[in-house]
Design an enzyme around this catalytic site. Structure first.
Site, PDB file in Angstrom:
ATOM      1  CG  HIS A  86       4.823  -6.463  -1.004  1.00 36.95           C
ATOM      2  ND1 HIS A  86       4.903  -5.140  -1.345  1.00 36.95           N
ATOM      3  CD2 HIS A  86       3.635  -6.899  -1.498  1.00 36.95           C
ATOM      4  CE1 HIS A  86       3.819  -4.807  -2.041  1.00 36.95           C
ATOM      5  NE2 HIS A  86       3.038  -5.849  -2.151  1.00 36.95           N
ATOM      6  CB  SER A  98      -3.945   2.435   1.739  1.00 36.46           C
ATOM      7  OG  SER A  98      -4.070   1.810   0.493  1.00 36.46           O
ATOM      8  CE  LYS A 122      -3.277  -1.380  -0.619  1.00 39.43           C
ATOM      9  NZ  LYS A 122      -3.622  -2.332  -1.727  1.00 39.43           N
TER      10      LYS A 122
HETATM   11  S1  PPS Z   1      -0.378  -3.242  -3.170  1.00 44.83           S
HETATM   12  O1  PPS Z   1      -1.582  -4.065  -2.877  1.00 44.83           O
HETATM   13  O2  PPS Z   1       0.625  -3.335  -2.104  1.00 44.83           O
HETATM   14  O3  PPS Z   1       0.166  -3.514  -4.491  1.00 44.83           O
HETATM   15  O4  PPS Z   1      -0.941  -1.744  -3.145  1.00 44.83           O
HETATM   16  P1  PPS Z   1      -0.160  -0.443  -3.642  1.00 44.83           P
HETATM   17  O5  PPS Z   1      -0.233  -0.382  -5.108  1.00 44.83           O
HETATM   18  O6  PPS Z   1       1.192  -0.409  -3.012  1.00 44.83           O
HETATM   19  O7  PPS Z   1      -0.964   0.728  -2.996  1.00 44.83           O
HETATM   20  C1  PPS Z   1      -2.277   1.073  -3.372  1.00 44.83           C
HETATM   21  C2  PPS Z   1      -2.426   2.532  -3.018  1.00 44.83           C
HETATM   22  O8  PPS Z   1      -1.743   3.323  -4.024  1.00 44.83           O
HETATM   23  C3  PPS Z   1      -2.672   4.228  -4.599  1.00 44.83           C
HETATM   24  N1  PPS Z   1      -2.366   4.502  -5.999  1.00 44.83           N
HETATM   25  C4  PPS Z   1      -2.172   5.741  -6.482  1.00 44.83           C
HETATM   26  N2  PPS Z   1      -2.142   6.929  -5.867  1.00 44.83           N
HETATM   27  C5  PPS Z   1      -1.935   8.042  -6.660  1.00 44.83           C
HETATM   28  N3  PPS Z   1      -1.787   7.987  -7.994  1.00 44.83           N
HETATM   29  C6  PPS Z   1      -1.797   6.799  -8.644  1.00 44.83           C
HETATM   30  N4  PPS Z   1      -1.659   6.778  -9.964  1.00 44.83           N
HETATM   31  C7  PPS Z   1      -1.999   5.608  -7.881  1.00 44.83           C
HETATM   32  N5  PPS Z   1      -2.069   4.285  -8.184  1.00 44.83           N
HETATM   33  C8  PPS Z   1      -2.303   3.637  -7.035  1.00 44.83           C
HETATM   34  C9  PPS Z   1      -4.015   3.496  -4.436  1.00 44.83           C
HETATM   35  O9  PPS Z   1      -5.101   4.375  -4.642  1.00 44.83           O
HETATM   36  C10 PPS Z   1      -3.881   2.989  -3.024  1.00 44.83           C
HETATM   37  O10 PPS Z   1      -3.945   4.032  -2.042  1.00 44.83           O
HETATM   38  P2  PPS Z   1      -5.301   4.505  -1.321  1.00 44.83           P
HETATM   39  O11 PPS Z   1      -4.862   5.475  -0.253  1.00 44.83           O
HETATM   40  O12 PPS Z   1      -5.945   3.277  -0.746  1.00 44.83           O
HETATM   41  O13 PPS Z   1      -6.128   5.165  -2.370  1.00 44.83           O
END
Ligand code: PPS
Length: 291
Positions: free
Chosen positions: A103, A133, A46
């Protein structure tokens, strides 16, 4: 396919979802033979993993957007600890450097990495936003247990006993190796606040020089709005039993500071005390303000 949905795999004292991991797949990841040209994205869950997977693909696709439109993120930048890693590995784009994700914490993975000059992109995010998240993700992911109350989830996060282990150990472990590894540290917040210079800094580290038009293309295709609509990165390809996005989306809010809507003053105080005791004398230069 869904038979290990509720299985927990414990590896090196850390819980992993058994749906995507086995002790063999985790062990194989920790003894992977990295090549000097490999690029490994490492994150605590996340922290912006999918976002950075998209950016890495865009940096190396040199304007050919076919993979962005036709290959899911997990096939373009696969997790090395995933049970299906070997099949993803054999189908990687031969004209790109090998792009991987993990991870796993530094204690597990750094010994294998140190045998090569592979480049590491370590991406991290304000732990309060990570926690929020992650809490919502536990509600939609069929392979993770129900998170219980938000307070209980905060306790588990602070104790470091949740899935994928302790955020504090993850960040301290990897950032503590900045001098020993070929590593760049990128934060979710800098990417959000200053996307263009951050992508330029990253691509220089990766040995790719980008023209302004290439950066424009990258910015467009890694935007929250584009990624929310793209089946290749929004996890809509997965069945509802694996990820039920009717309650909350995988790309949920994509903002900095959404933790403020969830933390009571009491929880905030508890979090700050643990953050201070875990990170206060770590000697690391960390960008987050906890208030
Ligand atoms: S995972 O399951 O570990 O692969 O998740 P991960 O991709 O690390 O984290 C998901 C969060 O990243 C946000 N996210 C983004 N934020 C801004 N811009 C872009 N383009 C973007 N892509 C993914 C996603 O919305 C999750 O955060 P939250 O706070 O839940 O919205």
């Amino acid at each position: 396919m869904t038979e290990r949905m509720t299985t927990t795999e414990i590896f090196d004292g850390i819980r992993f979802p058994g749906f995507m991991h086995t002790s063999e797949s985790l062990r194989a990841a920790c003894s992977l033979q990295f090549q000097d040209t490999d690029i490994l994205l490492v994150t605590f869950p996340k922290s912006g993993t999918t976002w950075m997977q998209q950016i890495l693909s865009l940096i190396f696709c040199e304007g050919d957007l076919w993979p962005i439109h036709h290959l899911p993120n997990w096939a373009r930048v696969p997790w090395i600890e995933h049970v299906s890693f070997s099949s993803f590995l054999s189908n990687l784009n031969a004209s790109w450097p090998r792009l991987f994700t993990s991870h796993i914490n530094a204690r597990g993975l750094a010994p294998a990495l140190m045998k090569s000059k592979a480049r590491v992109v370590y991406m991290a995010r304000n732990p309060k936003d990570v926690l929020v998240s992650y809490y919502h993700f536990h509600r939609i992911a069929g392979f993770l247990p129900n998170p219980g109350s938000f307070e209980e989830f905060v306790d588990e996060f602070l104790e470091g006993t949740g899935f994928f282990g302790s955020w504090f150990d993850h960040v301290k472990g990897w950032l503590g190796l900045q001098k020993d590894l070929n590593l760049i540290f990128i934060t979710y917040e800098e990417l959000k606040q200053e996307p263009r210079p951050t992508i330029q800094k990253l691509s220089e580290f990766l040995g790719r020089t980008l023209g302004p038009k290439e950066v424009d293309t990258i910015l467009e295709h890694c935007s929250f709005s584009f990624m929310s609509e793209s089946n290749m990165v929004n996890y809509s390809l997965l069945g509802k039993e694996i990820m039920d996005q009717s309650q909350s989306k995988f790309l949920r809010k994509g903002v900095v500071g959404s933790w403020k809507e969830h933390f009571t003053p009491e929880l905030d105080k508890r979090f700050n005390a643990v953050y201070q005791s875990e990170m206060g004398d770590s000697g690391l230069c960390l960008p987050w303000h906890m208030d």
